[in-house]
Each structure stands twice: as C-alpha cells, then as structure tokens.
Design a protein around this motif. Structure first.
Motif, PDB file in Angstrom:
ATOM      1  N   GLN A  26     -14.297  -0.303  -3.706  1.00 48.81           N
ATOM      2  CA  GLN A  26     -13.636  -1.122  -2.696  1.00 48.81           C
ATOM      3  C   GLN A  26     -14.675  -1.852  -1.837  1.00 48.81           C
ATOM      4  OE1 GLN A  26     -10.918   0.995  -0.076  1.00 48.81           O
ATOM      5  NE2 GLN A  26      -9.553  -0.757  -0.253  1.00 48.81           N
ATOM      6  N   LYS A  51     -15.916  -3.808   1.489  1.00 51.13           N
ATOM      7  CA  LYS A  51     -15.661  -3.793   2.930  1.00 51.13           C
ATOM      8  C   LYS A  51     -16.619  -4.763   3.598  1.00 51.13           C
ATOM      9  CE  LYS A  51     -13.971   0.959   3.113  1.00 51.13           C
ATOM     10  NZ  LYS A  51     -14.035   2.240   3.822  1.00 51.13           N
ATOM     11  N   TRP A  55     -14.191  -7.063  17.602  1.00 51.69           N
ATOM     12  CA  TRP A  55     -15.026  -6.837  16.422  1.00 51.69           C
ATOM     13  C   TRP A  55     -15.356  -8.174  15.788  1.00 51.69           C
ATOM     14  CZ3 TRP A  55     -17.088  -2.174  15.271  1.00 51.69           C
ATOM     15  CH2 TRP A  55     -16.611  -1.091  16.011  1.00 51.69           C
ATOM     16  N   TYR A 107     -14.847  -2.385   7.216  1.00 46.98           N
ATOM     17  CA  TYR A 107     -13.401  -2.602   7.180  1.00 46.98           C
ATOM     18  C   TYR A 107     -12.961  -3.255   5.872  1.00 46.98           C
ATOM     19  CZ  TYR A 107     -13.920  -1.604  12.075  1.00 46.98           C
ATOM     20  OH  TYR A 107     -14.239  -0.988  13.250  1.00 46.98           O
ATOM     21  N   THR A 108     -11.853  -2.766   5.344  1.00 47.87           N
ATOM     22  CA  THR A 108     -11.202  -3.407   4.200  1.00 47.87           C
ATOM     23  C   THR A 108     -10.354  -4.561   4.742  1.00 47.87           C
ATOM     24  OG1 THR A 108      -9.249  -2.007   4.380  1.00 47.87           O
ATOM     25  CG2 THR A 108     -11.042  -1.215   2.939  1.00 47.87           C
ATOM     26  N   PRO A 138      -7.025  -4.997   4.557  1.00 48.47           N
ATOM     27  CA  PRO A 138      -5.874  -4.525   5.338  1.00 48.47           C
ATOM     28  C   PRO A 138      -6.270  -3.951   6.713  1.00 48.47           C
ATOM     29  CG  PRO A 138      -5.700  -3.757   3.077  1.00 48.47           C
ATOM     30  CD  PRO A 138      -7.065  -4.366   3.233  1.00 48.47           C
ATOM     31  N   GLU A 139      -7.433  -3.321   6.791  1.00 44.72           N
ATOM     32  CA  GLU A 139      -7.874  -2.748   8.065  1.00 44.72           C
ATOM     33  C   GLU A 139      -8.220  -3.829   9.085  1.00 44.72           C
ATOM     34  OE1 GLU A 139      -9.798   1.452   6.478  1.00 44.72           O
ATOM     35  OE2 GLU A 139     -11.043  -0.357   6.498  1.00 44.72           O
ATOM     36  N   LEU A 140      -8.662  -4.998   8.618  1.00 44.69           N
ATOM     37  CA  LEU A 140      -9.003  -6.088   9.537  1.00 44.69           C
ATOM     38  C   LEU A 140      -7.814  -6.476  10.411  1.00 44.69           C
ATOM     39  CD1 LEU A 140     -11.203  -8.452   7.330  1.00 44.69           C
ATOM     40  CD2 LEU A 140     -11.956  -6.989   9.219  1.00 44.69           C
ATOM     41  N   THR A 160      -5.736  -4.601  11.694  1.00 40.77           N
ATOM     42  CA  THR A 160      -5.401  -3.547  12.661  1.00 40.77           C
ATOM     43  C   THR A 160      -6.408  -3.425  13.798  1.00 40.77           C
ATOM     44  OG1 THR A 160      -6.609  -1.778  11.518  1.00 40.77           O
ATOM     45  CG2 THR A 160      -4.338  -2.227  10.777  1.00 40.77           C
ATOM     46  N   ILE A 161      -7.477  -4.195  13.768  1.00 37.67           N
ATOM     47  CA  ILE A 161      -8.508  -4.076  14.800  1.00 37.67           C
ATOM     48  C   ILE A 161      -8.444  -5.271  15.753  1.00 37.67           C
ATOM     49  CG2 ILE A 161     -10.032  -2.690  13.335  1.00 37.67           C
ATOM     50  CD1 ILE A 161     -11.732  -5.227  12.903  1.00 37.67           C
ATOM     51  N   THR A 195     -11.175 -11.488   5.477  1.00 38.10           N
ATOM     52  CA  THR A 195     -10.180 -11.258   4.420  1.00 38.10           C
ATOM     53  C   THR A 195     -10.451 -12.157   3.223  1.00 38.10           C
ATOM     54  OG1 THR A 195      -8.525 -10.588   6.051  1.00 38.10           O
ATOM     55  CG2 THR A 195      -7.704 -11.304   3.889  1.00 38.10           C
TER      56      THR A 195
END
Length: 178
Positions: free
Chosen positions: A19, A21, A33, A137-138, A140-142, A144-145, A156
């Motif tokens: 994966q 990141k 961030w 960060y993946t 999808p995690e981007l 959420t921050i 992304t």
C-alpha cells in the motif's frame, strides 16, 4: 506584493503490504497536515530546498525526487566548451502561488511561489527526530485529517497513480540532502 520562493515535496512510500502512503507534517502555524517544505535559501535551488526541508521536518533520509513528464534535454546541451554550465536542476511537478497572511519569515501578507516536487522514501522510518509531527497516510485516511483541500486532492491523485508514476520514472540521484 513581496514574493518568496518556496519548495514543497510530496513524499511517497510503498509499505510491506504493497500500500502506498504519502508522508505529511503538521504545520506549526496552521495546525493542518501538509507536505514538508519551506523557503528556498540563497545558496540552493528549489530541488535542494525541497530535500533539505523534507529531511529537517520529517527526519527522513535517502529521499529520491521523481522527474515529472518533460521534454528531454537536447543531446548537444550544453554546447561544448560552455564553461559556466554547472549541471541540470531537477524540475518541479508544479509551480503555484499561495497568498500567505503571515509566517515566520515575514509578519505581513506576501506570496509563496511554491515549487512542488514528488519524492520516494526508500525507508519510511525517520533516522532523526523531525522538526514537526509526521505521519504516513493512505488516500482514504487523507479525507479524515485536518488538511487543506489542495493537499488532500494532490495527495489522493498521487497515491492513486503511485505505482505507475514511480515505475515510469527511475529516480535520479537527488541533489543535496542524502
């Protein structure tokens, strides 16, 4: 309006689970961030500044800049006997201007002319303590921050294409920070 040259680097790494990141730092003034980056010093070019800032802010070493799509340099460049030529400077992927209300270098409104690079980290573990909180960060995690929308969109976009981008561009030996 005062303009300052800055350099930013989106750092990518492929983890053991395959994966990709992107590495980001928490900006001390904005509380968001963002990719590592900062001002270009008088004794460096934008690529050198991007690598220096990334190393200082994240603690990562061994970063390799990826080349963007660009025309090849002609075979006869520079012309033979051109004594002033000192080498080719890596190109940024994008150059954008940001209106900055204030920062540590200038307490008034000014513009950052930001040279944005993409790099690969061979090792995702910082070798020293970086100047700012740092995380991977993946895509999808981007979402959420706390990050600027352009950072989320660019991060992304790069992560969705990371395997292709990295395999298509054998990173050259990067100038500056090793």
């Amino acid at each position: 309006m005062i303009k300052h040259s800055t350099a930013t680097v989106y750092v990518l790494h492929r983890f053991d689970d395959s994966q990709w990141k992107v590495g980001l730092i928490e900006h001390p003034l904005w509380g968001k961030w963002v990719p590592a980056g900062g001002h270009v010093e008088n004794d460096e070019n934008a690529a050198e500044a991007a690598l220096r800032e990334a190393s200082e802010e994240t603690g990562l070493t061994g970063l390799r800049l990826l080349s963007p799509h660009s025309p090849e340099v002609p075979a006869d460049f520079p012309p033979a006997g051109h004594e002033d030529y000192t080498g080719h400077v890596p190109l940024p992927w994008w150059i954008v201007e940001f209106d900055i209300p204030r920062d540590r270098s200038l307490p008034e409104r000014h513009v950052h002319v930001d040279h944005q690079f993409v790099a690969v980290a061979d090792d995702p573990r910082p070798t020293t303590k970086g100047a700012h909180p740092f995380g991977w960060y993946t895509a999808p995690e981007l979402a959420t921050i706390s990050a600027f929308t352009d950072v989320i969109a660019t991060g992304t976009h790069l992560l969705e294409q990371a395997s292709r981008l990295v395999s298509a561009r054998i990173p050259p030996v990067s100038p500056g920070v090793e």
